[in-house]
Design a protein around this motif. Structure first.
Motif, PDB file in Angstrom:
ATOM      1  N   ARG A 126      32.973  48.200  45.449  1.00 38.01           N
ATOM      2  CA  ARG A 126      31.615  48.726  45.261  1.00 38.01           C
ATOM      3  C   ARG A 126      30.875  47.881  44.227  1.00 38.01           C
ATOM      4  O   ARG A 126      29.707  47.491  44.435  1.00 38.01           O
ATOM      5  CB  ARG A 126      31.676  50.187  44.811  1.00 38.01           C
ATOM      6  N   ARG A 127      31.550  47.596  43.114  1.00 32.46           N
ATOM      7  CA  ARG A 127      30.916  46.755  42.103  1.00 32.46           C
ATOM      8  C   ARG A 127      30.687  45.341  42.615  1.00 32.46           C
ATOM      9  O   ARG A 127      29.673  44.704  42.296  1.00 32.46           O
ATOM     10  CB  ARG A 127      31.781  46.723  40.835  1.00 32.46           C
ATOM     11  N   THR A 128      31.624  44.836  43.407  1.00 31.32           N
ATOM     12  CA  THR A 128      31.476  43.485  43.945  1.00 31.32           C
ATOM     13  C   THR A 128      30.283  43.390  44.887  1.00 31.32           C
ATOM     14  O   THR A 128      29.520  42.415  44.852  1.00 31.32           O
ATOM     15  CB  THR A 128      32.762  43.072  44.680  1.00 31.32           C
ATOM     16  N   VAL A 129      30.125  44.412  45.736  1.00 24.45           N
ATOM     17  CA  VAL A 129      28.980  44.415  46.657  1.00 24.45           C
ATOM     18  C   VAL A 129      27.672  44.473  45.874  1.00 24.45           C
ATOM     19  O   VAL A 129      26.694  43.773  46.215  1.00 24.45           O
ATOM     20  CB  VAL A 129      29.096  45.597  47.637  1.00 24.45           C
ATOM     21  N   GLU A 130      27.638  45.279  44.823  1.00 18.21           N
ATOM     22  CA  GLU A 130      26.419  45.351  44.002  1.00 18.21           C
ATOM     23  C   GLU A 130      26.119  44.004  43.354  1.00 18.21           C
ATOM     24  O   GLU A 130      24.970  43.541  43.327  1.00 18.21           O
ATOM     25  CB  GLU A 130      26.574  46.430  42.938  1.00 18.21           C
ATOM     26  N   LEU A 131      27.175  43.379  42.811  1.00 23.31           N
ATOM     27  CA  LEU A 131      26.988  42.093  42.144  1.00 23.31           C
ATOM     28  C   LEU A 131      26.516  41.029  43.129  1.00 23.31           C
ATOM     29  O   LEU A 131      25.590  40.248  42.833  1.00 23.31           O
ATOM     30  CB  LEU A 131      28.287  41.663  41.472  1.00 23.31           C
ATOM     31  N   ARG A 132      27.137  40.992  44.291  1.00 23.79           N
ATOM     32  CA  ARG A 132      26.743  39.989  45.272  1.00 23.79           C
ATOM     33  C   ARG A 132      25.359  40.286  45.852  1.00 23.79           C
ATOM     34  O   ARG A 132      24.646  39.368  46.278  1.00 23.79           O
ATOM     35  CB  ARG A 132      27.787  39.903  46.386  1.00 23.79           C
ATOM     36  N   GLY A 133      25.012  41.556  45.871  1.00 28.11           N
ATOM     37  CA  GLY A 133      23.658  41.898  46.300  1.00 28.11           C
ATOM     38  C   GLY A 133      22.623  41.356  45.332  1.00 28.11           C
ATOM     39  O   GLY A 133      21.580  40.809  45.745  1.00 28.11           O
ATOM     40  N   ARG A 134      22.900  41.485  44.030  1.00 26.07           N
ATOM     41  CA  ARG A 134      21.966  40.941  43.034  1.00 26.07           C
ATOM     42  C   ARG A 134      21.938  39.412  43.104  1.00 26.07           C
ATOM     43  O   ARG A 134      20.882  38.782  42.932  1.00 26.07           O
ATOM     44  CB  ARG A 134      22.370  41.411  41.638  1.00 26.07           C
ATOM     45  N   SER A 153      31.532  43.638  51.984  1.00 29.89           N
ATOM     46  CA  SER A 153      31.288  44.927  52.642  1.00 29.89           C
ATOM     47  C   SER A 153      32.346  45.210  53.692  1.00 29.89           C
ATOM     48  O   SER A 153      32.813  46.345  53.846  1.00 29.89           O
ATOM     49  CB  SER A 153      29.891  44.933  53.267  1.00 29.89           C
TER      50      SER A 153
END
Length: 489
Positions: A205-213, A243
């Motif tokens: 979840r944190r990785t997806v958020e980071l890669r989204g930013r 994801s």
């Protein structure tokens, strides 16, 4: 006086024959036991605490899982103990074995029965000393009588049978404890597996958020014409990959949750475990003395009781070569008219069997008894080998658990350093990318390394928790869990 001596002589002879048991005396075979565990590196204080616990197979294992200080796990273990179907199967088998033991013990006592009814019979003229032309017609004879039968255990057949049934019941009790311990360990390991997957889900979840930013940053630079579409495509691919992997973790967690529901005696639709990432498990589990393992492990106790039962059945097979003595009798009333059946003059008794003989001696049976004895001895040898193999497996499992916990502890420390270095490298690569000194491919590679190292760290945490559970199971269950919990706080 002669009659009194005769009675005492008969009684002495009966007591002597009753003591002529032919079964072999049981002695537990030796098994290889080392002086210490190879992989055990315990402090003197930990060793003293373990010795004070005085473990033994007959003692209750207690709530050993409380050393992990997981209230949710405590509740799950209680549910499994009350609702698991495999445990109920083992409990039913234990009741069957105890019933069979009571059945065998009943042969030590005489049997008494009663009956009432008519019989139509005609004895031959010769049997009654009558001439051939005598008026000898059939008659109806009414009987109301009680019968008693008792087999004198001359050569220990019944005693050996009871001993075997008792050992079988004790084996079933040990197997029940083995199933119970295995269930407790399975629930704990399933729980920690789900918690590890929860931690991985949180990581993704944190990785997806980071890669989204990061994608937003790359998109901005692309819109401003600073980078090519290649970097944008790579950023989108990295986000989609994270994801996808997150969905794979979600599927794996669902399967693990379904398996845990089955252990609890529920359908998957009836059970849901709220997500909670796994924390690092740091408990010290002393292995104790190697000799105590033979007393604590329920599977070793079950294998030893199987040997005892097989040894007793050798005695049963040997007793088949010797005579058997059965005392029988009947007493009551008999009359040719139902109305006169209970009159004093209608009383009758019989000492001795109605059919056959009191004392029977086997002479020839085509080798059946020899085959039975050979089979019993071979079964005993089989159980001896199985017992020794069970002991060897038990020591291997303890050594595996000790080495796993020791090495995993060191490996976790090294892995933590790898996570820190990978995270630092990712931070530097992102700064340099913003400054234009490195390509976006370097950023992606550093980001992937962080994810790989973090997943490896979580995997080690999960392995440490499951290895701790496996070691508790290998040493035969818990010990003084309350004191151990207090020591870890």
């Amino acid at each position: 006086m002669k009659r009194l001596r005769l009675r005492f002589t008969s009684l002495a002879m009966a007591l002597f024959l009753a003591g002529c048991a032919v079964g072999p005396d049981y002695q537990r075979p030796d098994a290889e036991v080392s002086g210490a565990f190879k992989e055990a590196f315990l402090s003197p204080e930990a060793a003293r605490q373990w010795k004070m616990a005085q473990p033994a197979e007959a003692l209750a294992r207690g709530r050993w899982w409380v050393i992990f200080n997981e209230p949710v796990l405590d509740a799950l273990e209680d549910q499994a103990m009350s609702a698991n179907q495999d445990l109920k199967v083992a409990a039913a088998r234990l009741r069957q074995a105890r019933a069979l033991r009571r059945d065998a013990e009943s042969d030590l006592l005489p049997t008494l029965d009663a009956g009432f009814g008519p019989a139509r019979q005609r004895q031959s003229d010769a049997a009654q000393g009558l001439p051939e032309d005598a008026n000898n017609s059939a008659q109806t004879l009414w009987r109301a009588q009680a019968g008693v039968s008792y087999e004198v255990d001359l050569f220990g057949r019944i005693a050996s049978d009871v001993e075997a049934a008792t050992a079988d019941a004790e084996q079933s009790a040990a197997l029940f404890q083995s199933v119970r311990l295995a269930l407790q360990a399975d629930v704990a390991q399933a729980y920690f597996r789900i918690r590890r997957l929860d931690a991985e889900q949180e990581l993704y979840r944190r990785t997806v958020e980071l890669r989204g930013r990061t994608l937003d940053l790359v998109q901005q630079r692309y819109d401003e014409g600073e980078i090519s579409e290649l970097d944008l495509a790579r950023s989108k691919s990295a986000l989609s990959s994270a994801s996808s992997q997150a969905l794979g973790i979600e599927r794996e967690r669902a399967v693990a949750e379904h398996a845990l529901a089955t252990l609890l005696g529920k359908t998957p639709a009836q059970f849901t475990l709220e997500p909670e990432p796994l924390g690092r498990v740091s408990v010290e589990i002393p292995a104790g003395l190697p000799s105590s393992l033979l007393e604590r492990r329920p599977d070793i106790a079950a294998a030893e009781r199987a040997m005892a039962a097989a040894n007793a059945r050798v005695g049963v097979a040997k007793a088949a070569f010797f005579p058997s003595l059965t005392l029988t009798g009947a007493f009551g009333y008999e009359s040719d008219e139902l109305g006169n059946l209970l009159e004093w003059s209608s009383r009758a008794f019989l000492l001795g069997p109605l059919v056959g003989t009191v004392l029977s001696l086997p002479i020839f049976d085509g080798g059946r008894r020899e085959a039975g004895l050979e089979k019993a001895r071979a079964r005993y040898e089989e159980d001896v080998a199985a017992y020794r193999q069970t002991v060897l497996n038990a020591f291997r499992e303890v050594e595996d658990g000790l080495s796993s916990l020791r090495i995993l502890k060191d490996q976790t420390q090294v892995q933590d350093a790898a996570v820190r270095q990978a995270s630092r490298a990712a931070e530097l690569s992102l700064v340099q990318y913003r400054e234009g000194s490195v390509s976006y491919l370097d950023v992606l590679d550093a980001d992937r390394q962080v994810l790989v190292q973090q997943r490896a760290s979580l995997a080690l945490d999960g392995e440490r928790a499951q290895a701790a559970v496996a070691l508790v199971r290998a040493i035969g269950g818990g010990w003084d869990a309350d004191r151990q919990l207090a020591a870890n706080r």
